[in-house]
Structure formats: structure tokens, C-alpha cells
Design an enzyme around this catalytic site. Structure first.
Site, PDB file in Angstrom:
ATOM      1  NE  ARG A   1     -52.689  23.422 -64.822  1.00  0.00           N
ATOM      2  CZ  ARG A   1     -51.843  24.448 -64.751  1.00  0.00           C
ATOM      3  NH1 ARG A   1     -50.846  24.547 -65.599  1.00  0.00           N
ATOM      4  NH2 ARG A   1     -52.024  25.402 -63.867  1.00  0.00           N
TER       5      ARG A   1
ATOM      6  CB  THR B   1     -50.493  15.102 -62.101  1.00  0.00           C
ATOM      7  OG1 THR B   1     -51.754  15.384 -62.756  1.00  0.00           O
ATOM      8  CG2 THR B   1     -50.753  14.172 -60.917  1.00  0.00           C
TER       9      THR B   1
ATOM     10  CG  ASP C   1     -58.043  30.373 -63.224  1.00  0.00           C
ATOM     11  OD1 ASP C   1     -59.031  30.577 -63.974  1.00  0.00           O
ATOM     12  OD2 ASP C   1     -57.683  29.237 -62.868  1.00  0.00           O
TER      13      ASP C   1
ATOM     14  CG  ASP D   1     -60.808  31.465 -60.965  1.00  0.00           C
ATOM     15  OD1 ASP D   1     -61.724  30.664 -61.256  1.00  0.00           O
ATOM     16  OD2 ASP D   1     -59.872  31.151 -60.202  1.00  0.00           O
TER      17      ASP D   1
END
Length: 210
Positions: A103, A107, A201, A204
Site C-alpha cells: 500500500r 495515496t 502494523d 512489523d
């Protein structure tokens, strides 16, 4: 589009530990696998089976086995890899493909950077694994990729989802036969496209990189 939010105390318990920022990567990985097996149980309720005759120690009887063509499991790299082992433990005869999607953090649009899938998915049931259904862009793109190759129906299994993500997938996939299974439906997205309250995340936290 069918949406199923799993409602089970074991799922809620494991999710609570996953959300805790102090949970270490090894524990996070282990719990993700356990949680995935529970979610996969929910996600495979409509897996295609065929009748089979077997001989027990006592008598002949009828049962079922996973039908052909075998279901295809598709984790979305990289975070989806943390869910794979829990899924294949439940459906060991399934085949596995891979989609690499990222991703753009500005944007929020998804891009596909790698794929390892059969060219022809005609009449295949596919199970997409992605921990976080946030904006819905990556998941919608992955599902569309599978349908373009002939998939029959697609089930997406996610640990967490958002109302915004569900709405985006439903809009993009209007008319498609899709099921989405969630461990929990969270409140919203924040201005950075992260799930709130979420768990951070997932990639992560699974692999210990920041």
C-alpha cells in the site's frame, strides 16, 4: 457479499493479547497461528466436499472428503504469511499460492509486486489471508485478481476489519460471490489509514521490523 464476525471467547481473548503493544513478536506469531486456525474453522463452513465410502473397523459407511479441484489458499505478502500455517493445519490438502501487495502510504492505493498462482483458477474456491482489512483496497484488488483467473468464489479471512474497509470491498466487488470472515470489526480508520483501536502494523509485529 456475506460478512461473518466470529463471536467466541477464545478468539476475543487471543485478540486482546495481540492488541497489547507489549506482546513480543514470538508470542504475536504463535497467537496469530492459533487465532487463524479458529477463524479458518469459521471460514471453511462452505468448503466444497464430495461423498466417499470408507470401511471402519466395524462396518462400511459414507462420509465426505475435500472435493476437486482442491481449494487454494492465498496469503497476501508479507503479513498474510503469519496466518498461513494455521490455515494449512486445518486444510492440509489445499494448495497454496501467493500474492505480494503493498500500500502506498501517501495515496493508500495498492500495488501488486509479485504473484505465484495457477494461471487457470476455473471453478476453484479460494481463501485469501490478510490480517488487516483497513481501507479495503488491497483485499479488493487481490479478490479481483483471483476472479480474473476464473475463481468460483472467494472467502477472505482477516483478523481485524473496519466498516470503511467492508464498504469499499462490497462496492468494488458488487455481484461477486464473496465471504469475509473477521475476528473483530473495529471502530474506524484514522487519518493515516490505520485501524482504530487495531493492533498496529501486523507485519512489523509478526517479524520484529520497524
Amino acid at each position: 457479499m456475506r460478512v461473518h464476525v466470529a463471536d467466541h471467547p477464545l478468539i476475543t481473548h487471543k485478540l486482546t493479547v495481540l492488541r497489547d503493544k507489549n506482546t513480543s513478536s514470538p508470542v504475536f506469531r504463535s497467537l496469530t497461528e492459533e487465532l487463524m486456525t479458529l477463524l479458518a474453522y469459521e471460514g471453511t463452513r462452505n468448503v466444497r466436499v464430495e461423498p466417499v465410502t470408507i470401511q471402519t473397523p466395524v462396518a462400511e459407511t459414507q462420509g465426505v472428503r475435500i472435493g476437486d479441484p482442491k481449494p487454494l489458499i492465498v496469503p497476501i505478502l508479507r503479513a498474510g504469511l503469519g496466518m498461513l500455517e494455521g490455515m494449512v493445519k486445518l486444510v492440509p490438502t489445499a494448495e497454496v499460492g501467493f500474492l505480494g501487495m503493498a500500500r502506498d502510504e501517501e495515496t493508500l492505493e495498492p500495488t501488486t509486486y509479485a504473484e505465484r498462482l495457477p494461471e487457470d483458477l476455473s471453478d476453484r474456491q479460494c481463501f485469501v489471508l490478510d490480517p488487516m482489512l483497513a481501507t479495503g483496497g488491497s483485499l479488493a484488488a487481490a479478490i479481483e485478481f483471483l476472479f480474473q483467473r476464473g475463481a468460483k468464489d472467494v472467502t477472505a479471512i482477516c483478523i481485524l476489519g473496519t466498516p470503511e474497509g467492508l464498504a469499499a470491498v462490497e462496492k468494488a466487488m458488487a455481484g461477486r460471490e464473496i465471504t469475509i470472515v473477521l475476528g473483530a470489526l473495529d471502530e474506524r480508520l484514522n487519518e493515516h489509514g490505520y485501524i482504530v483501536p487495531g493492533l498496529g502494523d501486523a507485519g512489523d509485529r509478526l517479524y520484529g521490523t520497524v
